[in-house]
Design a protein around this motif. Structure first.
Motif, PDB file in Angstrom:
ATOM      1  N   ALA A 110       0.859  -1.230  -0.037  1.00 51.83           N
ATOM      2  CA  ALA A 110       0.131   0.041  -0.019  1.00 51.83           C
ATOM      3  C   ALA A 110       0.815   1.371   0.012  1.00 51.83           C
ATOM      4  O   ALA A 110       2.273   1.207   0.060  1.00 51.83           O
ATOM      5  N   GLY A 111       0.406   2.414  -0.127  1.00 53.01           N
ATOM      6  CA  GLY A 111       0.894   3.719  -0.144  1.00 53.01           C
ATOM      7  C   GLY A 111       2.129   3.815  -1.227  1.00 53.01           C
ATOM      8  O   GLY A 111       2.248   3.361  -2.274  1.00 53.01           O
ATOM      9  N   ARG A 116       3.337   0.454  -2.537  1.00 54.56           N
ATOM     10  CA  ARG A 116       2.577  -0.020  -3.681  1.00 54.56           C
ATOM     11  C   ARG A 116       2.936   0.741  -4.930  1.00 54.56           C
ATOM     12  O   ARG A 116       3.127   0.224  -6.085  1.00 54.56           O
ATOM     13  N   SER A 145       2.682  -7.504   4.940  1.00 56.71           N
ATOM     14  CA  SER A 145       1.966  -8.122   6.033  1.00 56.71           C
ATOM     15  C   SER A 145       0.565  -8.396   5.539  1.00 56.71           C
ATOM     16  O   SER A 145      -0.022  -9.411   5.890  1.00 56.71           O
ATOM     17  N   ASP A 146      -0.040  -7.867   4.627  1.00 55.96           N
ATOM     18  CA  ASP A 146      -1.283  -7.880   4.101  1.00 55.96           C
ATOM     19  C   ASP A 146      -1.394  -8.869   2.947  1.00 55.96           C
ATOM     20  O   ASP A 146      -1.249  -8.736   1.787  1.00 55.96           O
ATOM     21  N   ASP A 194      -3.472  -8.206  -0.336  1.00 56.51           N
ATOM     22  CA  ASP A 194      -3.310  -7.300  -1.222  1.00 56.51           C
ATOM     23  C   ASP A 194      -1.931  -7.351  -1.823  1.00 56.51           C
ATOM     24  O   ASP A 194      -1.721  -7.156  -2.753  1.00 56.51           O
ATOM     25  N   ALA A 203      -3.204  -9.585  -4.790  1.00 54.87           N
ATOM     26  CA  ALA A 203      -3.679  -8.862  -5.718  1.00 54.87           C
ATOM     27  C   ALA A 203      -2.652  -7.781  -6.355  1.00 54.87           C
ATOM     28  O   ALA A 203      -2.655  -7.764  -7.848  1.00 54.87           O
ATOM     29  N   ALA A 244       5.133   2.635  10.166  1.00 57.51           N
ATOM     30  CA  ALA A 244       3.997   2.979  10.848  1.00 57.51           C
ATOM     31  C   ALA A 244       3.899   4.013  11.727  1.00 57.51           C
ATOM     32  O   ALA A 244       5.002   4.649  12.552  1.00 57.51           O
ATOM     33  N   THR A 245       2.707   4.728  12.026  1.00 55.51           N
ATOM     34  CA  THR A 245       2.523   5.774  13.258  1.00 55.51           C
ATOM     35  C   THR A 245       1.381   5.255  13.665  1.00 55.51           C
ATOM     36  O   THR A 245       0.555   4.519  13.459  1.00 55.51           O
ATOM     37  N   ASP A 301       0.484  11.887  -0.050  1.00 51.44           N
ATOM     38  CA  ASP A 301      -1.051  11.584  -0.084  1.00 51.44           C
ATOM     39  C   ASP A 301      -1.392   9.822  -0.283  1.00 51.44           C
ATOM     40  O   ASP A 301      -1.570   9.395  -1.028  1.00 51.44           O
ATOM     41  N   GLU A 340      -2.554   6.711   2.872  1.00 52.31           N
ATOM     42  CA  GLU A 340      -3.743   6.639   3.955  1.00 52.31           C
ATOM     43  C   GLU A 340      -2.954   7.172   5.210  1.00 52.31           C
ATOM     44  O   GLU A 340      -3.721   7.740   6.039  1.00 52.31           O
ATOM     45  N   GLN A 341      -1.679   7.051   5.612  1.00 50.37           N
ATOM     46  CA  GLN A 341      -0.930   7.525   6.566  1.00 50.37           C
ATOM     47  C   GLN A 341      -1.294   9.041   6.662  1.00 50.37           C
ATOM     48  O   GLN A 341      -1.414   9.456   8.050  1.00 50.37           O
ATOM     49  N   ARG A 344      -3.904  10.908   5.453  1.00 51.83           N
ATOM     50  CA  ARG A 344      -5.225  10.860   5.227  1.00 51.83           C
ATOM     51  C   ARG A 344      -5.806  11.690   6.287  1.00 51.83           C
ATOM     52  O   ARG A 344      -5.580  11.486   7.618  1.00 51.83           O
ATOM     53  N   GLY A 345      -6.826  12.690   6.107  1.00 53.75           N
ATOM     54  CA  GLY A 345      -7.432  13.500   7.022  1.00 53.75           C
ATOM     55  C   GLY A 345      -6.393  14.420   7.797  1.00 53.75           C
ATOM     56  O   GLY A 345      -6.938  15.296   8.559  1.00 53.75           O
ATOM     57  N   LYS A 362       0.124  17.875  -0.255  1.00 47.49           N
ATOM     58  CA  LYS A 362       0.669  16.542   0.007  1.00 47.49           C
ATOM     59  C   LYS A 362       1.395  16.208  -1.444  1.00 47.49           C
ATOM     60  O   LYS A 362       0.906  16.569  -2.306  1.00 47.49           O
TER      61      LYS A 362
END
Lengths: 244, 449
Positions: free
Chosen positions: A10-11, A14, A32-33, A36, A39, A88-89, A184, A186-187, A189-190, A197
């Motif tokens: 991811a992120g 990926r 780890s996923d 994903d 895929a 990771a955070t 930009d 998921e880490q 996000r928001g 970004k």
């Protein structure tokens, strides 16, 4: 060429996998996923014709997965580089200093990278050209009361990669560390910030293009080099009052 | 202990593509399966693909919008069996670029490459020739649906058939479409020959387009829809035929400036009005007359005509547009078109474009399908238009036409109930599958679902 990407599903990871596969490279992907990862591996094989070895492993569980990486390297050929877009955070990393949290963040953001890089460094030194690429964070520019353990681990990582670059200066191994601002994913996000970004796809293209350049430490987005300098220059009496 | 945060929220102002409905909402954008399946709390959800629905089908109703762009991977491709399994966030443009390398394509492709596979399933969209190719449901061999109460479920015509039927054309209300296996067809050429037939009236165009639909790649019409008796209805029928050979898959991976609903509404006012529509319609009609009767185009431009001509939509600006799309049965078509012309002229409607194509299908559940002629009318969105639409609603009900739910952000429940005989069946079966009704949108609330 064959690259291993640790933290690929991811992120930024990926995006790196897509960029390197589209540039014609074969890949060993670790994440780890498992769903994903499967895929992504099938996507890269179908879309870009890349050979992809997918290894589902959580770096928090130790370094045993590196044996699987080594086996995949033997199957595919010889390793030409490793990229470490893992990290990771958590919102709990706010200075309460839970030892378990500190250990977990240190493991994923620092120790896992060091273990993997040092394990494969000898064989990378034997290649005509090779690369080790890690990803730091602007959070490590100066300590503050948020992302405490995360920033400490990322700063340790930066120091380690500076040393590694020095140690590999007379070898074909290029050692790079990208200090990432807001990207930009998921880490981020928001995140409420007026600072734009960066695009993970653009970052991945840049990393792929420059993977064999002697970059040392680079910033992405580039303007963060200036911002980081500004943050370092803030006098302590002011800095201690700033909340960000 | 491991550091694995959950899905993060971001506030956003979302707008329907027609500009008719906007709402501040909370968006989630999971980028891995773990986040997708853990993203469950008491709040209702609704999935969002490219965000090209004219109606607010992917937000509103107090729901958290789950953006699916990151689920856009190819899970399997079997050229020999002509199937491809993709995640729901994959766009049609990406899909075509991959399948064309094996000289295959999806026979049902709506007009914009940024539309996602999940969106196509949820709205059961149609392509250029629904008379020959049917709707998107006919391309779906199976799909995987995620619902917090049911987990991941593989659905097809033979496995979980009731929920499969509800999901194809179910506007995302059965859950999140995660992936789908799609049936492909041979793509035997890279260029499309487009032959133009001039027509003087709408009834004449209906006859021509119905005659051509069964024997061509596509057949659709363009008409001068401005409210002038002398010119209303004149236009052209475009008949497309695939030229065998010369397929270059690289020409199908075309860069284009992506048009989003927000970008479409950037102009603060509409440049389309009665006067500009007249100038455009007259100019287009005359220009076309002087072009060669037969032209060729790349498949990409023929299939996605608005990808590189997005100015048409941008000119509607922030006020937006209205798209009135209905299927009229052949026996009622002539009287429907006569009354439509009368209504447009008497209202002085700011109509910009009218188009028709032949349609075939079974009118089941809430799917936009039936045998007949599909008529699409674009108008500037203003007070006159909205008043006219109320009268068009009555015409739709009187003539037994079927309005397209996904194309009209204001379509009232009363009209849907009158025109969709299985509205109540859909509502009942949806409630049986999902008693808590965990997936909602403005569309579902407006239509009493």
């Amino acid at each position: 060429m064959i690259y291993a990407i640790i933290g690929a599903s991811a992120g930024v990871g990926r995006a790196l996998a897509s960029a390197f596969a589209s540039a014609g490279h074969d890949l060993i992907l670790v994440a780890s996923d498992a769903r994903d990862l499967r895929a992504l591996a099938s996507d890269l094989e179908i879309r870009h014709g890349a050979r992809v070895a997918a290894i589902a492993a959580d770096v928090n569980d130790g370094d045993a997965y590196l044996d699987e990486v080594a086996a995949a390297v033997r199957r595919l050929g010889a390793l030409d580089g490793m990229l470490f877009p893992l990290g990771a955070t958590t919102d709990d990393d706010d200075g309460r200093f839970d030892p378990r949290l500190v250990r977990a963040l240190s493991r994923v953001n620092y120790e896992a990278v060091v273990s993997a890089a040092t394990r494969f460094l000898p064989e990378l030194r034997e290649r005509p050209r090779a690369a080790l690429v890690a990803f730091g964070s602007v959070a490590a520019v100066r300590g503050r009361s948020r992302n405490v353990a995360y920033a400490a681990a990322k700063r340790a990582l930066q120091s380690f990669f500076e040393s590694l670059r020095h140690a590999c200066a007379d070898s074909p191994v290029r050692v790079q560390l990208y200090v990432l601002g807001y990207v930009d994913t998921e880490q981020a996000r928001g995140l409420r910030s007026r600072i734009p970004k960066g695009d993970p796809t653009a970052l991945a293209r840049r990393v792929c293009r420059d993977v064999h350049r002697d970059l040392g430490v680079a910033y992405y987005p580039r303007f963060w080099r200036l911002l980081a300098g500004g943050v370092r220059a803030i006098p302590w009496p002011i800095y201690k009052r700033v909340r960000f | 202990m491991t550091a694995r945060p959950g899905v993060r929220e971001e506030p956003a102002l979302l707008v329907s593509f027609d500009g008719g409905f906007r709402e501040r909402t909370v968006c989630h954008r999971p980028d891995r399966y773990r986040l997708l399946e853990s993203d469950v709390d008491a709040r209702p959800r609704i999935a969002r693909g490219g965000g090209y629905s004219y109606a607010a089908a992917s937000f509103g109703g107090g729901s958290v919008t789950v953006e699916m762009q990151k689920f856009n991977r190819i899970l399997g491709f079997d050229p020999a069996r002509r199937t491809i399994e993709v995640e729901a966030g994959m766009t049609l443009g990406e899909l075509l670029a991959v399948t064309a390398r094996a000289s295959l394509w999806l026979p049902v492709l709506p007009g914009y490459p940024g539309i996602t596979v999940g969106g196509c399933i949820a709205a059961n969209v149609h392509g250029k020739n629904p008379f020959r190719d049917g709707t998107f449901r006919s391309c779906v061999a199976d799909l995987t649906l995620f619902h917090p109460d049911h987990g991941f479920r593989r659905l097809s015509e033979t496995e979980g058939a009731t929920v499969f039927e509800l999901t194809c054309g179910g506007y995302g209300l059965t859950g999140i479409v995660v992936s789908a296996t799609l049936r492909l067809e041979p793509l035997e050429g890279g260029r499309v020959t487009v032959k133009r037939h001039a027509v003087g009236s709408l009834p004449e165009a209906v006859r021509v387009v119905q005659d051509l639909a069964g024997k061509s790649l596509f057949a659709y019409t363009w008409h001068d829809a401005t409210p002038r008796r002398r010119t209303f209805g004149r236009g052209y029928v475009y008949e497309g035929t695939l030229e065998p050979g010369g397929l270059d898959a690289r020409r199908l991976a075309v860069p284009y400036r992506v048009l989003t609903a927000t970008a479409r509404a950037r102009l603060p006012f509409s440049l389309w009005n009665t006067a500009s529509a007249r100038v455009f319609a007259s100019g287009y009609w005359h220009l076309e007359r002087h072009r060669p009767e037969v032209v060729t185009a790349d498949v990409f431009d023929a299939i996605f005509p608005f990808a590189r001509r997005s100015a048409y939509f941008r000119l509607f600006g922030r006020p937006g547009l209205v798209e009135y799309q209905v299927i009229v049965t052949p026996d009622r078509a002539e009287s429907f078109l006569a009354e439509l012309g009368h209504l447009l002229r008497s209202a002085g409607a700011p109509s910009v474009m009218l188009s028709m194509k032949a349609f075939a299908g079974e009118p089941r559940l809430l799917r936009f399908e039936r045998d007949g002629v599909c008529l699409t009318l674009n108008l500037e969105r203003n007070g006159t238009t909205l008043g006219l639409l109320a009268r068009l609603d009555e015409l739709t009900i009187e003539t037994g036409a079927r309005p397209n739910i996904i194309k009209d952000s204001r379509l009232p429940l009363r009209v849907v109930r009158a025109c969709y005989a299985e509205h109540e069946r859909f509502r009942r079966e949806l409630a049986a599958f999902d008693a808590r009704r965990r997936f909602r949108s403005e569309l579902s609330e407006r239509l009493g679902l």
